[in-house]
Design a protein around this motif. Structure first.
Motif, PDB file in Angstrom:
ATOM      1  N   ASP A 127      -3.528   4.171  -1.500  1.00  0.00           N
ATOM      2  CA  ASP A 127      -3.448   3.252  -2.657  1.00  0.00           C
ATOM      3  C   ASP A 127      -3.156   1.644  -2.336  1.00  0.00           C
ATOM      4  O   ASP A 127      -2.338   1.726  -1.542  1.00  0.00           O
ATOM      5  CB  ASP A 127      -2.639   4.048  -3.907  1.00  0.00           C
ATOM      6  N   ASP A 128      -3.679   1.153  -3.206  1.00  0.00           N
ATOM      7  CA  ASP A 128      -3.237  -0.293  -3.106  1.00  0.00           C
ATOM      8  C   ASP A 128      -1.951  -0.625  -3.549  1.00  0.00           C
ATOM      9  O   ASP A 128      -1.370  -1.743  -3.666  1.00  0.00           O
ATOM     10  CB  ASP A 128      -4.197  -1.217  -3.620  1.00  0.00           C
ATOM     11  N   SER A 165      -9.154   8.266   0.298  1.00  0.00           N
ATOM     12  CA  SER A 165      -9.044   9.571  -0.008  1.00  0.00           C
ATOM     13  C   SER A 165      -9.835  10.409   1.007  1.00  0.00           C
ATOM     14  O   SER A 165     -10.813  10.237   1.236  1.00  0.00           O
ATOM     15  CB  SER A 165      -9.395  10.028  -1.181  1.00  0.00           C
ATOM     16  N   ARG A 194      -4.116  10.421   0.639  1.00  0.00           N
ATOM     17  CA  ARG A 194      -4.672   9.199  -0.467  1.00  0.00           C
ATOM     18  C   ARG A 194      -3.801   7.863  -0.129  1.00  0.00           C
ATOM     19  O   ARG A 194      -2.500   8.111  -0.038  1.00  0.00           O
ATOM     20  CB  ARG A 194      -4.537   9.668  -1.733  1.00  0.00           C
ATOM     21  N   ARG A 202      -6.038  -4.720   4.096  1.00  0.00           N
ATOM     22  CA  ARG A 202      -5.561  -4.695   2.712  1.00  0.00           C
ATOM     23  C   ARG A 202      -4.196  -4.298   2.675  1.00  0.00           C
ATOM     24  O   ARG A 202      -3.327  -4.561   1.540  1.00  0.00           O
ATOM     25  CB  ARG A 202      -6.420  -3.407   1.954  1.00  0.00           C
ATOM     26  N   LYS A 225      -1.156  -0.139  -6.647  1.00  0.00           N
ATOM     27  CA  LYS A 225      -1.273  -0.375  -8.215  1.00  0.00           C
ATOM     28  C   LYS A 225      -2.019   0.809  -8.566  1.00  0.00           C
ATOM     29  O   LYS A 225      -2.326   0.682  -9.783  1.00  0.00           O
ATOM     30  CB  LYS A 225      -2.073  -1.795  -8.536  1.00  0.00           C
ATOM     31  N   GLY A 226      -2.050   1.857  -7.902  1.00  0.00           N
ATOM     32  CA  GLY A 226      -2.685   3.252  -8.459  1.00  0.00           C
ATOM     33  C   GLY A 226      -4.176   3.028  -8.085  1.00  0.00           C
ATOM     34  O   GLY A 226      -4.908   3.945  -8.356  1.00  0.00           O
ATOM     35  N   ASN A 227      -4.654   1.972  -7.528  1.00  0.00           N
ATOM     36  CA  ASN A 227      -6.328   2.103  -6.881  1.00  0.00           C
ATOM     37  C   ASN A 227      -6.375   2.733  -5.523  1.00  0.00           C
ATOM     38  O   ASN A 227      -5.888   2.176  -4.814  1.00  0.00           O
ATOM     39  CB  ASN A 227      -6.654   0.538  -7.069  1.00  0.00           C
ATOM     40  N   ALA A 228      -7.294   3.667  -5.750  1.00  0.00           N
ATOM     41  CA  ALA A 228      -7.552   4.339  -4.452  1.00  0.00           C
ATOM     42  C   ALA A 228      -8.288   3.580  -3.494  1.00  0.00           C
ATOM     43  O   ALA A 228      -9.222   3.018  -3.842  1.00  0.00           O
ATOM     44  CB  ALA A 228      -8.254   5.724  -4.573  1.00  0.00           C
ATOM     45  N   LEU A 229      -7.695   3.365  -2.042  1.00  0.00           N
ATOM     46  CA  LEU A 229      -8.404   2.670  -1.131  1.00  0.00           C
ATOM     47  C   LEU A 229      -9.302   3.692  -0.399  1.00  0.00           C
ATOM     48  O   LEU A 229     -10.067   3.323   0.363  1.00  0.00           O
ATOM     49  CB  LEU A 229      -7.509   1.830  -0.314  1.00  0.00           C
ATOM     50  N   CYS A 282       0.910  -1.129  -0.052  1.00  0.00           N
ATOM     51  CA  CYS A 282      -0.034   0.004   0.178  1.00  0.00           C
ATOM     52  C   CYS A 282       1.060   1.025  -0.065  1.00  0.00           C
ATOM     53  O   CYS A 282       1.725   1.263   0.611  1.00  0.00           O
ATOM     54  CB  CYS A 282      -0.896   0.038   1.244  1.00  0.00           C
TER      55      CYS A 282
END
Length: 184
Positions: free
Chosen positions: A122-123, A131, A120, A178, A125-129, A93
């Motif tokens: 993220d995981d 914000s 922010r 996560r 990989k650029g995917n927001a978990l 993360c």
């Protein structure tokens, strides 16, 4: 009469001058996590006339200065708070963000310290978990204090903001679920 006027003006102007101080950050968190998060550099969104290592103020003077850019200082402060909380800094993360407001409002007889940060998570990989914007204000602090008290107030402003973010239930749930530590 002239002497009283001189003393009054000297006291007034001395109170409005903002010193250049070296600010050292001390982590304050008492939270505990079992997670891993990599902190990537934060961004300091500032006015064009504000230097990268400057905390602007409202009274007469240049403001306050840190030995390094505010973005670097704040990113390191976040790392220290996470490490203090037991979060490994080598994780999948990623936590980053932007400091959208930073101000020492020292016009008058007291000081308000203000900071707003958009975090922010993220995981990796650029995917927001997650914000989240976090605003912190230390209000009505004493203005006429020693430099050490001023630095302590700034440290408290930064740490209160970071702790306010990492103590949210949303952050807790996401990092525990996560952002597990990387198994070697």
């Amino acid at each position: 009469m002239k002497r009283l006027l001189f003393i009054s003006l000297t006291a007034l102007l001395t109170g409005c001058v903002s010193p250049k101080v070296a600010l050292n950050y001390d982590a304050q968190s008492t939270l505990e996590f079992d997670a891993a998060v990599t902190v990537t550099p934060f961004n300091y969104q500032r006015a064009s006339n504000v230097l990268s290592n400057q905390i602007p103020n409202t009274a007469i003077g240049e403001g306050l200065f840190t030995p390094e850019p505010i973005a670097v200082f704040f990113s390191d402060a976040v790392r220290k708070e996470l490490r203090q909380s037991g979060i490994s800094l080598d994780g999948n993360c990623e936590l980053t963000g932007s400091i959208t407001r930073l101000l020492v409002d020292d016009l008058g007889f007291s000081v308000d310290y203000l900071i707003s940060v958009d975090y922010r998570l993220d995981d990796g990989k650029g995917n927001a978990l997650l914000s989240q914007a976090v605003d912190t204000e230390l209000a009505n602090m004493s203005k006429f204090v020693a430099a050490q008290a001023l630095m302590n107030n700034l440290n408290k402003m930064f740490s209160d903001n970071i702790i306010r973010f990492i103590s949210t239930q949303a952050f807790n749930d996401i990092v525990e679920e996560r952002c597990a530590p990387v198994k070697q």
